[in-house]
Motif scaffolding. Structure first.
Motif, PDB file in Angstrom:
ATOM      1  N   GLY A  31       0.795  -1.224   0.000  1.00  0.00           N
ATOM      2  CA  GLY A  31       0.000   0.000   0.000  1.00  0.00           C
ATOM      3  C   GLY A  31       0.827   1.273   0.000  1.00  0.00           C
ATOM      4  O   GLY A  31       0.312   2.345   0.326  1.00  0.00           O
ATOM      5  N   ASP A  32       2.093   1.174  -0.368  1.00  0.00           N
ATOM      6  CA  ASP A  32       2.942   2.366  -0.445  1.00  0.00           C
ATOM      7  C   ASP A  32       2.383   3.330  -1.490  1.00  0.00           C
ATOM      8  O   ASP A  32       1.827   2.908  -2.507  1.00  0.00           O
ATOM      9  N   THR A  33       2.554   4.613  -1.239  1.00  0.00           N
ATOM     10  CA  THR A  33       2.081   5.637  -2.158  1.00  0.00           C
ATOM     11  C   THR A  33       3.204   6.047  -3.105  1.00  0.00           C
ATOM     12  O   THR A  33       4.251   6.511  -2.664  1.00  0.00           O
ATOM     13  N   PHE A  34       2.982   5.842  -4.375  1.00  0.00           N
ATOM     14  CA  PHE A  34       3.911   6.282  -5.411  1.00  0.00           C
ATOM     15  C   PHE A  34       3.185   6.227  -6.745  1.00  0.00           C
ATOM     16  O   PHE A  34       2.185   5.532  -6.885  1.00  0.00           O
ATOM     17  N   ALA A  35       3.671   6.991  -7.709  1.00  0.00           N
ATOM     18  CA  ALA A  35       3.141   6.949  -9.072  1.00  0.00           C
ATOM     19  C   ALA A  35       4.007   5.984  -9.867  1.00  0.00           C
ATOM     20  O   ALA A  35       5.222   6.121  -9.915  1.00  0.00           O
ATOM     21  N   PHE A  36       3.361   5.005 -10.481  1.00  0.00           N
ATOM     22  CA  PHE A  36       4.039   3.978 -11.275  1.00  0.00           C
ATOM     23  C   PHE A  36       3.773   4.319 -12.733  1.00  0.00           C
ATOM     24  O   PHE A  36       2.642   4.212 -13.207  1.00  0.00           O
ATOM     25  N   ILE A  37       4.784   4.759 -13.441  1.00  0.00           N
ATOM     26  CA  ILE A  37       4.613   5.362 -14.763  1.00  0.00           C
ATOM     27  C   ILE A  37       5.211   4.503 -15.872  1.00  0.00           C
ATOM     28  O   ILE A  37       6.401   4.210 -15.885  1.00  0.00           O
ATOM     29  N   ASP A  38       4.363   4.132 -16.827  1.00  0.00           N
ATOM     30  CA  ASP A  38       4.768   3.457 -18.048  1.00  0.00           C
ATOM     31  C   ASP A  38       5.075   4.554 -19.061  1.00  0.00           C
ATOM     32  O   ASP A  38       4.197   5.317 -19.458  1.00  0.00           O
ATOM     33  N   THR A  39       6.330   4.636 -19.480  1.00  0.00           N
ATOM     34  CA  THR A  39       6.769   5.742 -20.324  1.00  0.00           C
ATOM     35  C   THR A  39       6.777   5.418 -21.815  1.00  0.00           C
ATOM     36  O   THR A  39       7.220   6.221 -22.627  1.00  0.00           O
ATOM     37  N   THR A  73       4.765  13.456  -4.815  1.00  0.00           N
ATOM     38  CA  THR A  73       4.544  12.011  -4.927  1.00  0.00           C
ATOM     39  C   THR A  73       5.798  11.346  -5.503  1.00  0.00           C
ATOM     40  O   THR A  73       6.265  11.745  -6.564  1.00  0.00           O
ATOM     41  N   PRO A  74       6.327  10.331  -4.833  1.00  0.00           N
ATOM     42  CA  PRO A  74       7.458   9.605  -5.426  1.00  0.00           C
ATOM     43  C   PRO A  74       7.023   8.928  -6.725  1.00  0.00           C
ATOM     44  O   PRO A  74       5.868   8.512  -6.869  1.00  0.00           O
ATOM     45  N   VAL A  75       7.947   8.807  -7.644  1.00  0.00           N
ATOM     46  CA  VAL A  75       7.661   8.265  -8.966  1.00  0.00           C
ATOM     47  C   VAL A  75       8.590   7.084  -9.260  1.00  0.00           C
ATOM     48  O   VAL A  75       9.776   7.136  -8.948  1.00  0.00           O
ATOM     49  N   VAL A  76       8.021   6.033  -9.866  1.00  0.00           N
ATOM     50  CA  VAL A  76       8.804   4.925 -10.409  1.00  0.00           C
ATOM     51  C   VAL A  76       8.459   4.843 -11.889  1.00  0.00           C
ATOM     52  O   VAL A  76       7.287   4.772 -12.250  1.00  0.00           O
ATOM     53  N   ALA A  91      13.106   9.364 -16.367  1.00  0.00           N
ATOM     54  CA  ALA A  91      13.524   9.751 -15.016  1.00  0.00           C
ATOM     55  C   ALA A  91      14.143  11.146 -15.029  1.00  0.00           C
ATOM     56  O   ALA A  91      13.897  11.958 -14.123  1.00  0.00           O
ATOM     57  N   ILE A  92      14.928  11.434 -16.048  1.00  0.00           N
ATOM     58  CA  ILE A  92      15.518  12.773 -16.175  1.00  0.00           C
ATOM     59  C   ILE A  92      14.419  13.824 -16.268  1.00  0.00           C
ATOM     60  O   ILE A  92      14.485  14.869 -15.614  1.00  0.00           O
ATOM     61  N   GLU A  93      13.396  13.557 -17.079  1.00  0.00           N
ATOM     62  CA  GLU A  93      12.300  14.525 -17.240  1.00  0.00           C
ATOM     63  C   GLU A  93      11.560  14.762 -15.924  1.00  0.00           C
ATOM     64  O   GLU A  93      11.236  15.898 -15.578  1.00  0.00           O
ATOM     65  N   PHE A  94      11.288  13.698 -15.167  1.00  0.00           N
ATOM     66  CA  PHE A  94      10.633  13.864 -13.864  1.00  0.00           C
ATOM     67  C   PHE A  94      11.542  14.615 -12.890  1.00  0.00           C
ATOM     68  O   PHE A  94      11.077  15.465 -12.122  1.00  0.00           O
ATOM     69  N   ALA A  95      12.838  14.305 -12.902  1.00  0.00           N
ATOM     70  CA  ALA A  95      13.773  14.991 -12.012  1.00  0.00           C
ATOM     71  C   ALA A  95      13.828  16.483 -12.315  1.00  0.00           C
ATOM     72  O   ALA A  95      13.885  17.311 -11.397  1.00  0.00           O
ATOM     73  N   LYS A  96      13.782  16.846 -13.597  1.00  0.00           N
ATOM     74  CA  LYS A  96      13.771  18.262 -13.984  1.00  0.00           C
ATOM     75  C   LYS A  96      12.567  18.989 -13.386  1.00  0.00           C
ATOM     76  O   LYS A  96      12.619  20.189 -13.129  1.00  0.00           O
ATOM     77  N   LEU A  97      11.472  18.248 -13.172  1.00  0.00           N
ATOM     78  CA  LEU A  97      10.254  18.832 -12.611  1.00  0.00           C
ATOM     79  C   LEU A  97      10.241  18.778 -11.085  1.00  0.00           C
ATOM     80  O   LEU A  97       9.263  19.190 -10.459  1.00  0.00           O
ATOM     81  N   GLY A  98      11.290  18.254 -10.495  1.00  0.00           N
ATOM     82  CA  GLY A  98      11.404  18.238  -9.042  1.00  0.00           C
ATOM     83  C   GLY A  98      10.864  17.003  -8.344  1.00  0.00           C
ATOM     84  O   GLY A  98      10.759  16.985  -7.113  1.00  0.00           O
TER      85      GLY A  98
END
Length: 143
Positions: A31-39, A73-76, A91-98
């Motif tokens: 039940g951990d909270t994170f966004a799981f993103i298929d890129t 929200t943490p992202v994977v 990951a680079i794009e998400f990191a650029k957004l903080g």
């Protein structure tokens, strides 16, 4: 002489920025909270994706991340597999957004090969565990 501090820093950093399919699945089940993103793109998403993933192709992250992933929200992220660097680019794009972001090593390929839940536009797809990637008759690899 061995530089133990540098070695330790390297491997600790890997675990801060990378994860794997079994750890992601364990986090989902806990039940951990994170966004799981298929890129990946639309055709790949339609062909099959990890259960619980949100579709956000890399090219759309800058313009759509804020509407799909609340700030903080943490992202994977994941893409196809070990021979693909798409998740690294995402990951680079998400990191650029903080965002705090981690790459799921192995990508969709190892998610599916390890027998994790896969969804298609037609519903669930059950794939048998590949004995070269995971124990067939155990819950985890215990690593």
């Amino acid at each position: 002489m061995t530089d133990t501090a540098a070695i330790l820093a390297h491997f600790e950093a890997k675990l801060r920025f990378e994860t794997d399919p079994s750890d992601v699945r364990a986090a989902q089940l806990a039940g951990d909270t994170f966004a799981f993103i298929d890129t990946r793109g639309d055709a790949a998403w339609n062909q099959g994706r990890a259960e619980g993933a949100v579709h956000l192709p890399t090219a759309q992250i800058a313009s759509r991340a804020a509407e799909l992933v609340p700030a903080g929200t943490p992202v994977v992220v994941y893409c196809w597999g070990p021979a693909c660097n798409g998740a690294t680019k995402a990951a680079i794009e998400f990191a650029k957004l903080g965002y705090a972001v981690r790459e799921m090593i192995g990508g969709f390929e190892y998610w599916a090969r390890e027998g994790m839940p896969v969804l298609t536009d037609s519903g669930h797809l059950h794939r048998p565990v590949d004995e070269l990637t995971s124990p067939v008759n155990a819950i985890s690899c215990d690593c």
